[in-house]
Design an enzyme around this catalytic site. Structure first.
Site, short mmCIF file in Angstrom:
data_model
loop_
_atom_site.label_atom_id
_atom_site.label_comp_id
_atom_site.label_asym_id
_atom_site.label_seq_id
_atom_site.Cartn_x
_atom_site.Cartn_y
_atom_site.Cartn_z
CB VAL A 115 -0.94 0.01 1.22
CG1 VAL A 115 -1.78 -1.26 1.27
CG2 VAL A 115 -0.16 0.15 2.53
CE1 TYR A 173 2.04 0.51 -12.52
CE2 TYR A 173 3.35 1.20 -14.42
CZ TYR A 173 2.25 0.55 -13.89
OH TYR A 173 1.36 -0.07 -14.73
NE ARG A 240 10.27 -13.95 -26.69
CZ ARG A 240 10.41 -14.90 -27.60
NH1 ARG A 240 11.23 -14.71 -28.63
NH2 ARG A 240 9.75 -16.03 -27.50
CD GLU A 308 3.08 -6.83 -15.17
OE1 GLU A 308 3.59 -6.73 -16.32
OE2 GLU A 308 2.14 -6.11 -14.79
NE ARG A 355 1.42 4.91 -13.15
CZ ARG A 355 2.13 4.97 -12.05
NH1 ARG A 355 1.87 4.13 -11.06
NH2 ARG A 355 3.12 5.83 -11.90
#
Length: 419
Positions: A115, A173, A240, A308, A355
Site C-alpha cells: 500500500v 512503478y 520481450r 510480472e 495507467r
C-alpha cells in the site's frame, strides 16, 4: 445594640457575598473548560452517505416501510487519532471477531497488502478479508507521507495477526522494488505462528468479490488444492524487451537502456503473467531458499516489472512445489478492465482509466459481480465512492449469509431502517 456589633455585621455580609461570587465563577469556569475540552476531543458525527439507487439491485429487498441505511462512515476519524481504543475500533468499524465456519478456521490464509495511499479503501479492504485465524502483512511504501504511515500503524496495533513488514521499500512503478516488497513480507510470514496454507497478495485499492468461505473453497478445490495460481503464458515476442534490455531504477522512474542482458539463469524459459498470485507455503519456502529462485531474482533486478514474470516463471519449473507447468491464464484471480481490452474482454470502463486500468464506477458493478473473480482492481475513495459502498455491503451480506456461527450485531455494516 453596641457599636461593636454594628461594625461586624457588614463584614460577615461581605464575606458571604465574596464566597458566593467565588463559587459562581468557579462553576462557570468549570463548565466552560468542560465544553472546550469536549469540543476538542469528541468526534462530530456526520450522517452516512446514503446508498445510491442503483445499489438496490444488489441488496436484499426491503418493504415499503424500510430501506438500507449505512452504519459506518467514521473510518478516517478513528484511524487518524493519536490514541485508539482497540475494542471500540473493532466494534464500531464492524470487524469480524471470530471464524465464521469450521471450514475457514481449518484453512488459514496469509495475505500480503502492498500500500501507499487510499487509507480508507485500505481499511475497508482489510475489514472485508479479516478473520482471526488468518495472518496479514502490510508493506507501506517508504515514500508514503508520515501521517499515512502513522494511521496504518494505528490500525495494525489493534490486531495480533496483522503486522507491518519488517523492511520497507521505496516502491517504483514497474521496478524491482515492487517485487522486493512482496518478498519482504514473505520472509516475515514464514516466521508467523499462524500455520497458513496459502498466501495471496493484494494492493491497497482492491476489494474481494468472493466471501472468505468461497475463497477458501476456491483455493483448495480439486484443481487448485496442491497447486499455485500464477496466471500467465510463455513470454510473447512483443513483451520481450522487458527482459532483454537492462533497466535502471531511479527514485521516481524506471528507464530502459540500450544494454542487452545475459540469458536467464539455468536456461529458464521466461513466462509473462500478472503480478497477482495464490501460493502454497512450500512454494514460498522454495522461493526464499532455492538457488534457482535466488539466481532468477538477481537476474531480474534490472528487468522491467519483474513481478510480472518472476512468480509465473518459477511456477513453471517442474521441481518447484505446487508448480503448474501446463498452466495458462486460468484461476480467475483478478477482475481488471484493461483499456486495450475494451470491447472484447470487457464492456468498457464506466469509471475512469488510471495507467490503463479502470477505476470502477457504479455501472461497472454488474460486470464485476457476474465475473466472480477472487478480487477486483481497483477503487478510489474520492471517485464514485458509492460504487465501493454498494459492493462492500453486497459482500458483507454474502459473507454473513454463509456463516455457521451466530451473527454479532457489530458485524452489520448496514441495517434496514425507516426513512
Amino acid at each position: 445594640m453596641s457599636p461593636s456589633s454594628m461594625t461586624i455585621r457588614p463584614i460577615k455580609c461581605n464575606l458571604r457575598w465574596k464566597r458566593l461570587l467565588f463559587l459562581l465563577c468557579l462553576g462557570i469556569s468549570t463548565i466552560f473548560f468542560w465544553m472546550t475540552w469536549s469540543t476538542k476531543t469528541t468526534t462530530v458525527l456526520q450522517p452516512c452517505r446514503p446508498f445510491h439507487a442503483m445499489c438496490q439491485a444488489f441488496l436484499p429487498a426491503t418493504d415499503n416501510q424500510t430501506e438500507w441505511r449505512r452504519r459506518d462512515c467514521q473510518i478516517k476519524s478513528y484511524i487518524t487519532k493519536d490514541t485508539l481504543q482497540c475494542s471500540k475500533l473493532m466494534r464500531d468499524l464492524h470487524f469480524i471477531t471470530r471464524p465464521l465456519s469450521a471450514e475457514e478456521e481449518a484453512y488459514p490464509l496469509a495475505f500480503i497488502l502492498t500500500v501507499h495511499k487510499e487509507l480508507e479503501v485500505l481499511v475497508r479492504l482489510l475489514r472485508a478479508i479479516y478473520t482471526p485465524q488468518n495472518v496479514y502483512c502490510i508493506h507501506v511504501d517508504e515514500k508514503s507521507p508520515p501521517e499515512y504511515k502513522a494511521s496504518v500503524q494505528n490500525v495494525v496495533s489493534c490486531f495480533e495477526n496483522v503486522f507491518l513488514s519488517s523492511r520497507s521499500e521505496t516502491v517504483i512503478y514497474g521496478g524491482f522494488s515492487r517485487l522486493k516488497a512482496d518478498l519482504n513480507c514473505m520472509r516475515d510470514l514464514v516466521t508467523s505462528k499462524v500455520s497458513w496454507r496459502k498466501v495471496v497478495n493484494l494492493s491497497g485499492q482492491e476489494f474481494p468479490l468472493m466471501s472468505s468461505l468461497e475463497l477458501v473453497r476456491h483455493l483448495q478445490d480439486k484443481i487448485w488444492q496442491e497447486l499455485n495460481m500464477t496466471p500467465g503464458i510463455k513470454q510473447p515476442d512483443y513483451i520481450r524487451w522487458r527482459t532483454q534490455f537492462q533497466h535502471n531504477e531511479t527514485h521516481v522512474d524506471f528507464v530502459k537502456s540500450k544494454v542487452k542482458k545475459a540469458p536467464p539463469p539455468h536456461n529458464m524459459q521466461i513466462y509473462f503473467g500478472t503480478a497477482y498470485y495464490a501460493l502454497t507455503r512450500d512454494f514460498v519456502d522454495f522461493v526464499l531458499e532455492s538457488p534457482q529462485a535466488r539466481d532468477l531474482l538477481e537476474w531480474s533486478r534490472d528487468t522491467y516489472s519483474p513481478d510480472e514474470h518472476y512468480w509465473v516463471t518459477l511456477n513453471h519449473l517442474p521441481e518447484a512445489p505446487g508448480s503448474n507447468v501446463a498452466g495458462g491464464w486460468e484461476g480467475n484471480i483478478r477482475a481488471i478492465k484493461w483499456k486495450d481490452q475494451s470491447g472484447w474482454a470487457h464492456d468498457g470502463c464506466n469509471g475512469r482509466y488510471v495507467r490503463s486500468i479502470c477505476v470502477y464506477g457504479l455501472k461497472d458493478l454488474p460486470w464485476l459481480i457476474k465475473k466472480g473473480s477472487m478480487f477486483a482492481n481497483k477503487f478510489e475513495n474520492d471517485f464514485e465512492p458509492e460504487a465501493l459502498d454498494c459492493l462492500e455491503q453486497w459482500h458483507r451480506n454474502k459473507l454473513l449469509s454463509s456463516a455457521s456461527v451466530p451473527i454479532e450485531p457489530s458485524w452489520l455494516l448496514a441495517t434496514r431502517e425507516k426513512p
